[in-house]
Write a protein that holds these residues in place. Structure first.
Motif, PDB file in Angstrom:
ATOM      1  N   LEU A  75       0.808  -1.203   0.091  1.00 13.80           N
ATOM      2  CA  LEU A  75      -0.260  -0.200  -0.011  1.00 13.80           C
ATOM      3  C   LEU A  75       0.905   1.303  -0.029  1.00 13.80           C
ATOM      4  N   PRO A  76       0.350   2.533  -0.179  1.00 17.11           N
ATOM      5  CA  PRO A  76       1.093   3.580  -0.422  1.00 17.11           C
ATOM      6  C   PRO A  76       2.032   3.903   0.992  1.00 17.11           C
ATOM      7  N   ALA A  77       3.239   4.459   0.756  1.00 16.74           N
ATOM      8  CA  ALA A  77       3.972   4.891   1.738  1.00 16.74           C
ATOM      9  C   ALA A  77       3.450   5.642   3.036  1.00 16.74           C
ATOM     10  N   TRP A  78       2.486   6.454   2.464  1.00 19.40           N
ATOM     11  CA  TRP A  78       1.926   7.468   3.638  1.00 19.40           C
ATOM     12  C   TRP A  78       1.133   6.552   4.543  1.00 19.40           C
ATOM     13  N   LEU A  79       0.018   5.812   3.872  1.00 18.43           N
ATOM     14  CA  LEU A  79      -0.898   4.898   4.576  1.00 18.43           C
ATOM     15  C   LEU A  79      -0.100   3.958   5.516  1.00 18.43           C
ATOM     16  N   ARG A  80       0.901   3.425   5.074  1.00 19.76           N
ATOM     17  CA  ARG A  80       1.833   2.475   5.948  1.00 19.76           C
ATOM     18  C   ARG A  80       2.332   3.092   6.939  1.00 19.76           C
ATOM     19  N   ALA A  81       2.783   4.606   6.802  1.00 22.55           N
ATOM     20  CA  ALA A  81       3.334   5.275   8.022  1.00 22.55           C
ATOM     21  C   ALA A  81       2.261   5.618   8.891  1.00 22.55           C
ATOM     22  N   VAL A  82       1.082   5.960   8.663  1.00 23.52           N
ATOM     23  CA  VAL A  82      -0.168   6.129   9.523  1.00 23.52           C
ATOM     24  C   VAL A  82      -0.346   4.919  10.221  1.00 23.52           C
ATOM     25  N   ASN A  83      -0.368   3.806   9.443  1.00 21.76           N
ATOM     26  CA  ASN A  83      -0.731   2.475  10.409  1.00 21.76           C
ATOM     27  C   ASN A  83       0.578   2.187  11.637  1.00 21.76           C
ATOM     28  N   ALA A  84       1.872   2.463  10.886  1.00 24.11           N
ATOM     29  CA  ALA A  84       2.962   2.096  12.013  1.00 24.11           C
ATOM     30  C   ALA A  84       2.773   2.914  12.961  1.00 24.11           C
ATOM     31  N   ALA A  85       2.716   4.317  12.782  1.00 26.65           N
ATOM     32  CA  ALA A  85       2.530   5.317  13.962  1.00 26.65           C
ATOM     33  C   ALA A  85       1.669   5.265  14.965  1.00 26.65           C
ATOM     34  N   THR A  86       0.405   4.786  14.499  1.00 28.99           N
ATOM     35  CA  THR A  86      -0.891   4.688  15.414  1.00 28.99           C
ATOM     36  C   THR A  86      -1.108   3.233  15.823  1.00 28.99           C
ATOM     37  N   ARG A  87       0.016   2.379  15.466  1.00 32.17           N
ATOM     38  CA  ARG A  87       0.088   0.917  15.732  1.00 32.17           C
ATOM     39  C   ARG A  87      -1.344   0.206  15.441  1.00 32.17           C
ATOM     40  N   GLY A  88      -1.939   0.800  14.257  1.00 34.88           N
ATOM     41  CA  GLY A  88      -2.950   0.102  13.583  1.00 34.88           C
ATOM     42  C   GLY A  88      -4.371   0.932  14.159  1.00 34.88           C
ATOM     43  N   ILE A  89      -4.273   1.629  15.034  1.00 32.83           N
ATOM     44  CA  ILE A  89      -5.328   2.018  15.779  1.00 32.83           C
ATOM     45  C   ILE A  89      -6.171   3.020  14.697  1.00 32.83           C
ATOM     46  N   VAL A  90      -5.416   3.930  14.013  1.00 31.63           N
ATOM     47  CA  VAL A  90      -6.488   4.522  13.002  1.00 31.63           C
ATOM     48  C   VAL A  90      -7.078   3.990  11.962  1.00 31.63           C
ATOM     49  N   THR A  91      -6.133   3.268  11.450  1.00 35.32           N
ATOM     50  CA  THR A  91      -6.480   2.084  10.139  1.00 35.32           C
ATOM     51  C   THR A  91      -7.303   1.248  10.269  1.00 35.32           C
ATOM     52  N   ALA A  92      -7.560   0.795  11.680  1.00 38.15           N
ATOM     53  CA  ALA A  92      -8.392  -0.566  12.084  1.00 38.15           C
ATOM     54  C   ALA A  92      -9.631  -0.872  11.303  1.00 38.15           C
ATOM     55  N   PRO A  93     -10.334   0.418  11.054  1.00 37.95           N
ATOM     56  CA  PRO A  93     -11.788   0.284  10.480  1.00 37.95           C
ATOM     57  C   PRO A  93     -11.676   0.089   8.888  1.00 37.95           C
ATOM     58  N   LEU A  94     -10.402   0.307   8.451  1.00 41.63           N
ATOM     59  CA  LEU A  94     -10.149   0.156   6.920  1.00 41.63           C
ATOM     60  C   LEU A  94      -9.412  -1.106   6.637  1.00 41.63           C
ATOM     61  N   THR A  95      -8.506  -1.701   7.466  1.00 39.39           N
ATOM     62  CA  THR A  95      -7.539  -2.783   7.167  1.00 39.39           C
ATOM     63  C   THR A  95      -8.566  -4.114   6.645  1.00 39.39           C
ATOM     64  N   PRO A  96      -9.514  -4.511   7.513  1.00 39.92           N
ATOM     65  CA  PRO A  96     -10.367  -5.707   7.328  1.00 39.92           C
ATOM     66  C   PRO A  96     -11.007  -5.635   5.765  1.00 39.92           C
ATOM     67  N   PHE A  97     -11.459  -4.326   5.445  1.00 42.31           N
ATOM     68  CA  PHE A  97     -11.799  -4.152   4.148  1.00 42.31           C
ATOM     69  C   PHE A  97     -11.115  -4.344   3.054  1.00 42.31           C
ATOM     70  N   ILE A  98      -9.599  -3.850   3.259  1.00 42.15           N
ATOM     71  CA  ILE A  98      -8.746  -3.863   2.273  1.00 42.15           C
ATOM     72  C   ILE A  98      -8.341  -5.511   2.225  1.00 42.15           C
ATOM     73  N   ALA A  99      -8.150  -5.984   3.327  1.00 44.88           N
ATOM     74  CA  ALA A  99      -7.822  -7.457   2.994  1.00 44.88           C
ATOM     75  C   ALA A  99      -9.068  -8.067   2.479  1.00 44.88           C
ATOM     76  N   GLY A 100     -10.260  -7.891   2.721  1.00 47.43           N
ATOM     77  CA  GLY A 100     -11.367  -8.636   2.030  1.00 47.43           C
ATOM     78  C   GLY A 100     -11.389  -8.410   0.432  1.00 47.43           C
ATOM     79  N   TRP A 101     -10.678  -7.441   0.128  1.00 48.12           N
ATOM     80  CA  TRP A 101     -10.507  -7.042  -1.513  1.00 48.12           C
ATOM     81  C   TRP A 101      -9.295  -7.530  -1.947  1.00 48.12           C
ATOM     82  N   GLY A 102      -8.482  -7.836  -0.981  1.00 45.03           N
ATOM     83  CA  GLY A 102      -7.012  -8.329  -1.432  1.00 45.03           C
ATOM     84  C   GLY A 102      -7.011  -9.952  -1.463  1.00 45.03           C
ATOM     85  N   GLU A 103      -7.612 -10.518  -0.832  1.00 46.32           N
ATOM     86  CA  GLU A 103      -7.818 -12.108  -0.638  1.00 46.32           C
ATOM     87  C   GLU A 103      -8.173 -12.906  -1.754  1.00 46.32           C
ATOM     88  N   ALA A 104      -7.202 -13.324  -2.665  1.00 47.66           N
ATOM     89  CA  ALA A 104      -7.489 -13.835  -3.906  1.00 47.66           C
ATOM     90  C   ALA A 104      -7.671 -15.385  -3.971  1.00 47.66           C
TER      91      ALA A 104
END
Length: 363
Positions: A75-104
């Motif tokens: 994923l884009p570097a800025w989104l990975r940075a946000v995910n890392a800096a907040t230990r996934g708290i900010v991105t938590a609502p988003l990541t299951p959705f990303i994974a659902g559209w990523g699991e091929a």
């Protein structure tokens, strides 16, 4: 010493002949296949065929199963940075959705091969402190485990051959990153790899190798690596590891850029026709028909904010509609498909029908 060497050569030749004979019983009309061992069942019909002229079922984004809900991959570097800096708290609502559209895929690489796949589309990300991982949006299984499953399958199925296509190498920033990954491939798959020398020595491979070449040599994994624009140091290491280069001469896998099933059907037929016009009889490498619809931002956004109404809400939901359609095109003759055909979620594909259509009446 000369007599001992001659005896070893005779023993090796006898062992090679025995390996091929073990899988070469004559076949009549075939009504059913065990897709986990379909190549050994069909070997009397396919033994002298170049690998790139076989109908090979394949999986798209083969490592994209059981993706992480916390670790981001390509994923884009800025989104990975946000995910890392907040230990996934900010991105938590988003990541299951990303994974659902990523699991091929719904099963690991061993499971995909057991369901008949003989081509794996492998995409990798380097994580600085963790090693190498499968990736499709979110990070997935460790690549050591992905490749170990391939080795385990080949150990358990001595008549089967697998093509591993290692591409989309993310965050490989220097030669050393490639060299370490190639070392992992060699360490895990080395005993099975079909070396470039066997390809060059093949008299009937027409640019690749035949099934017979692989079984006689007991080398049953072709590993295509990355690309052809690396430094001489990496290019040399690719060959030394037992891998093949991945130039346009070695493999062509055009993206259909389809946003719907109708577009996909039209573009798969067009791509196959274009490949035929390029000179099917002269093709020296693998050709891949990608039987996948790529969800665009509009489709994904609708799935996120609108009521269900039967629309796909994950990549699996989409594959439940697309993969059976691709199967019908192959089994119904809409596609010649004497090449690699890869799909999402191979567990819903009629792999047995694909193979019986090509080889069930005597090939």
């Amino acid at each position: 010493a000369l007599r001992a060497a001659s005896a070893r050569r005779r023993a090796a030749a006898a062992a090679a002949a025995a390996r091929l004979h073990a899988f070469s019983a004559p076949l009549g009309r075939i009504a059913r296949l065990d897709v986990a061992s379909w190549m050994s069942q069909l070997v009397s019909r396919i033994a002298d065929a170049p690998l790139h002229r076989l109908r090979l079922p394949g999986t798209h984004d083969s490592g994209a199963y059981n993706l992480s809900r916390t670790r981001m991959g390509d994923l884009p570097a800025w989104l990975r940075a946000v995910n890392a800096a907040t230990r996934g708290i900010v991105t938590a609502p988003l990541t299951p959705f990303i994974a659902g559209w990523g699991e091929a895929q719904s099963t690991d690489t061993f499971g995909q091969l057991a369901r008949g796949a003989r081509y794996l589309d492998l995409r990798v990300v380097r994580e600085s402190n963790r090693g190498y991982y499968a990736v499709h949006g979110m990070a997935g299984d460790s690549f050591e485990n992905v490749l170990a499953q391939v080795a385990s399958f080949l150990d358990a199925h001595p008549g089967e051959i697998v093509v591993c296509d290692v591409n989309h190498l993310h965050r490989f920033d220097c030669d050393e990153h490639h060299l370490r990954f190639l070392n992992l491939i060699e360490r895990t798959l080395g005993a099975h790899l079909v070396p470039p020398a066997l390809r060059r020595a093949s008299t009937d491979g027409e640019g690749t190798v035949t099934v017979r070449d692989c079984l006689v040599a007991d080398r049953r994994c072709v590993c295509l690596y990355g690309g052809f624009d690396y430094s001489p140091n990496v290019t040399r290491a690719v060959a030394e590891a037992g891998c093949w280069e991945r130039s346009r001469r070695d493999i062509r896998s055009p993206w259909p850029r389809a946003g719907s099933r109708r577009q996909l059907a039209e573009r798969m037929r067009a791509l196959e026709d274009a490949e035929g016009e390029r000179g099917h009889g002269l093709r020296e490498g693998f050709f891949v028909l990608q039987g996948v619809v790529t969800p665009d931002a509009k489709r994904i956004a609708k799935a996120a904010v609108l009521p269900d109404w039967g629309r796909p809400r994950t990549l699996r939901d989409l594959a439940l509609r697309v993969t059976p359609m691709v199967c019908r095109m192959v089994t119904g003759g809409s596609l010649r498909a004497m090449c690699i055909v890869m799909v999402d979620h191979i567990d819903v594909a009629d792999v047995e029908g694909w193979l019986l259509g090509a080889y069930g009446e005597g090939g």
